[in-house]
Design an enzyme around this catalytic site. Structure first.
Site, PDB file in Angstrom:
ATOM      1  CE1 TYR A   1      -3.907   2.155   0.187  1.00 42.87           C
ATOM      2  CE2 TYR A   1      -2.476   3.482   1.575  1.00 42.87           C
ATOM      3  CZ  TYR A   1      -3.610   3.354   0.797  1.00 42.87           C
ATOM      4  OH  TYR A   1      -4.457   4.422   0.625  1.00 42.87           O
TER       5      TYR A   1
ATOM      6  CD  GLU B   1       7.656   6.507  12.508  1.00 42.34           C
ATOM      7  OE1 GLU B   1       7.511   6.088  11.352  1.00 42.34           O
ATOM      8  OE2 GLU B   1       7.072   7.532  12.943  1.00 42.34           O
ATOM      9  CG  HIS B   2      11.659   8.506  13.010  1.00 40.70           C
ATOM     10  ND1 HIS B   2      10.344   8.885  12.804  1.00 40.70           N
ATOM     11  CD2 HIS B   2      12.033   7.830  11.898  1.00 40.70           C
ATOM     12  CE1 HIS B   2       9.942   8.467  11.616  1.00 40.70           C
ATOM     13  NE2 HIS B   2      10.938   7.814  11.049  1.00 40.70           N
TER      14      HIS B   2
ATOM     15  CG  HIS C   1       5.508  12.360   8.258  1.00 44.04           C
ATOM     16  ND1 HIS C   1       5.537  11.795   7.008  1.00 44.04           N
ATOM     17  CD2 HIS C   1       6.790  12.315   8.718  1.00 44.04           C
ATOM     18  CE1 HIS C   1       6.783  11.432   6.718  1.00 44.04           C
ATOM     19  NE2 HIS C   1       7.556  11.737   7.733  1.00 44.04           N
TER      20      HIS C   1
ATOM     21  CG  ASN D   1      -6.253   7.051   5.415  1.00 45.44           C
ATOM     22  OD1 ASN D   1      -6.551   5.889   5.682  1.00 45.44           O
ATOM     23  ND2 ASN D   1      -6.844   7.716   4.447  1.00 45.44           N
TER      24      ASN D   1
ATOM     25  CD  GLN E   1      10.361  12.646  10.607  1.00 47.66           C
ATOM     26  OE1 GLN E   1       9.547  11.736  10.510  1.00 47.66           O
ATOM     27  NE2 GLN E   1      11.188  12.965   9.619  1.00 47.66           N
TER      28      GLN E   1
ATOM     29  CG  ASP F   1      11.705  10.098   6.697  1.00 45.47           C
ATOM     30  OD1 ASP F   1      11.559   9.109   7.432  1.00 45.47           O
ATOM     31  OD2 ASP F   1      11.394  11.257   7.040  1.00 45.47           O
TER      32      ASP F   1
ATOM     33  CG  HIS G   1      -1.825 -36.384  21.143  1.00 50.65           C
ATOM     34  ND1 HIS G   1      -3.172 -36.209  21.053  1.00 50.65           N
ATOM     35  CD2 HIS G   1      -1.258 -35.353  20.454  1.00 50.65           C
ATOM     36  CE1 HIS G   1      -3.435 -35.115  20.364  1.00 50.65           C
ATOM     37  NE2 HIS G   1      -2.283 -34.576  19.977  1.00 50.65           N
TER      38      HIS G   1
END
Length: 423
Positions: free
Chosen positions: A123, A319-320, A254, A206, A251, A353, A412
């Site tokens: 995606y 994340e970063h 975004h 999104n 950032q 990025d 078993h």
């Protein structure tokens, strides 16, 4: 931009507010995504085409949704940039390839096989721009793993861009599905008249895309449910306020729900960062999300020590994470939870990025505590092969029977005993 001082302000309340916001997945997003999934399941390409017309204002026949990448021309400098990004990302990820293992013990053979997924959906978000970086970050490790078929789903307008078609050609991709949003996730998961279903879907989107991936995760493999972008910059008194500010506002660009935080043991640097952020946002594009994001989710946290800053970063698991301190590599030893680390002033997140090499599809919303960056390993499936000898059956059979009996599964135990008694 909020200023938080440890030892003075209620830091626990501030952290709690971040974690609460991260956990919140609006019911509206899930409800909308669920409705779209069921519509696409029932109506296939026809419904997807109707949704494209509704959201993208483009009318097309259902049979026109899927296209093959076309031969096209791209401006030479941009073409060179795309080629460089592919090459650098491919080199970094090439070391992640796995071949499994095999061994023999007492005449028995044990094999751990590593095989590529057959068909993967990528995606690619598309709004005012086409996010080639996401396409490249997802397609390169998939190719290295040996995935045979890759389909790209993106918005109609992004799918029309020459740059996307050039990148698909370079990456060996042969299918583009011209739909975005939850409809694309549903189409790739369950298939339509023109699109065969995929085994796994990767790539951020999104909130409706994230909700659709989460809702369908029992039917198709997913990489992770990506949330808003996040950055934490740890800086000491030697760090550059201008560079820190540049990375925070970058950032924040975004989305309005992006999080941009500087953590420092220097009161002076903290105040300089606040001022530098304000300067850099002056005259920002009216369409930019950065000013609103910084106002709502931007913060400077002033700690007592730089070690305290590292512990705060571990708790938030961003994340970063950038480390701009005198002893950046020493401080790195204290960092356990983050998607990707950028050491030193020159190492801005924006390089990661696009062009540095490591993957930019990263865990968000604190999931870096247990998720990892997207990589070649995400496009493998693993299976075990067991070939037992009679010698091994004699060695382990009795223990296997006892364990099966302990668990109340006598059939078993009988199955194991049959191998021992049948000879």
């Amino acid at each position: 931009m909020k200023i938080v001082r440890t030892g003075v302000d209620d830091v626990e309340a501030w952290i709690s507010s971040i974690e609460t916001r991260r956990r919140s997945q609006s019911t509206d997003s899930k409800d909308v995504a669920a409705a779209i999934i069921e519509q696409v399941s029932a109506g296939g390409d026809r419904v997807v085409a109707e949704l494209v017309e509704r959201f993208d204002k483009v009318a097309m026949e259902p049979a026109e949704l899927k296209v093959a990448p076309r031969d096209t021309s791209v401006e030479p400098e941009l073409k060179a940039a795309i080629d460089m990004a592919i090459a650098r990302i491919e080199y970094f990820h090439s070391f992640q390839k796995s071949e499994g293992y095999e061994f023999t013990l007492h005449g028995s053979t044990f094999v751990h096989q590593v095989k590529p997924l057959n068909r993967v959906g990528i995606y690619v978000p598309g709004g005012r721009a086409v996010y080639l970086s996401t396409l490249i970050m997802c397609a390169v490790p998939a190719r290295l793993a040996g995935v045979r078929e890759i389909v790209v789903a993106t918005t109609f307008h992004a799918a029309e861009r020459n740059e996307l078609h050039y990148a698909c050609q370079q990456l060996g991709i042969r299918e583009i599905y011209r739909s975005g949003g939850a409809a694309a996730i549903a189409a790739m998961t369950r298939g339509t008249e023109s699109l065969r279903r995929v085994d796994k879907i990767v790539g951020p989107g999104n909130r409706f895309v994230a909700a659709a991936k989460q809702l369908l995760s029992e039917e198709v493999g997913i990489d992770m449910t990506a949330g808003p972008s996040e950055i934490i910059v740890i800086g000491d008194s030697d760090a550059s306020a201008e560079l820190i500010a540049a990375d925070l506002v970058a950032q924040a660009e975004h989305g309005e729900d992006s999080s941009a935080i500087c953590v420092t043991d220097s009161e002076r640097l903290g105040l300089e960062v606040v001022a530098a952020v304000a300067r850099q946002l002056e005259g920002a594009d009216t369409h930019s999300a950065a000013p609103r994001s910084i106002a709502e989710h931007g913060a400077v946290v002033i700690t007592g020590t730089i070690e305290e800053a590292a512990e705060l970063a571990n708790r938030l698991a961003p994340e970063h994470l950038e480390i701009q301190t005198r002893s950046a590599r020493t401080l790195l030893d204290r960092i356990h939870n983050c998607g990707s680390v950028f050491l030193g002033g020159p190492s801005g997140v924006a390089f990661g990025d696009y062009i540095a090499g490591p993957n930019h599809v990263l865990p968000t919303a604190g999931t870096a505590r247990f998720f990892s960056p997207l990589g070649v390993y995400d496009f493998y499936k693993r299976q075990n092969v067991i070939s037992l000898s009679n010698e091994t059956v004699d060695q382990i059979g009795s223990a296997g029977e006892k364990l099966a009996s302990l668990e109340g599964l006598p059939l078993h135990a009988r199955s194991i005993a049959a191998r021992r008694e049948g000879r």
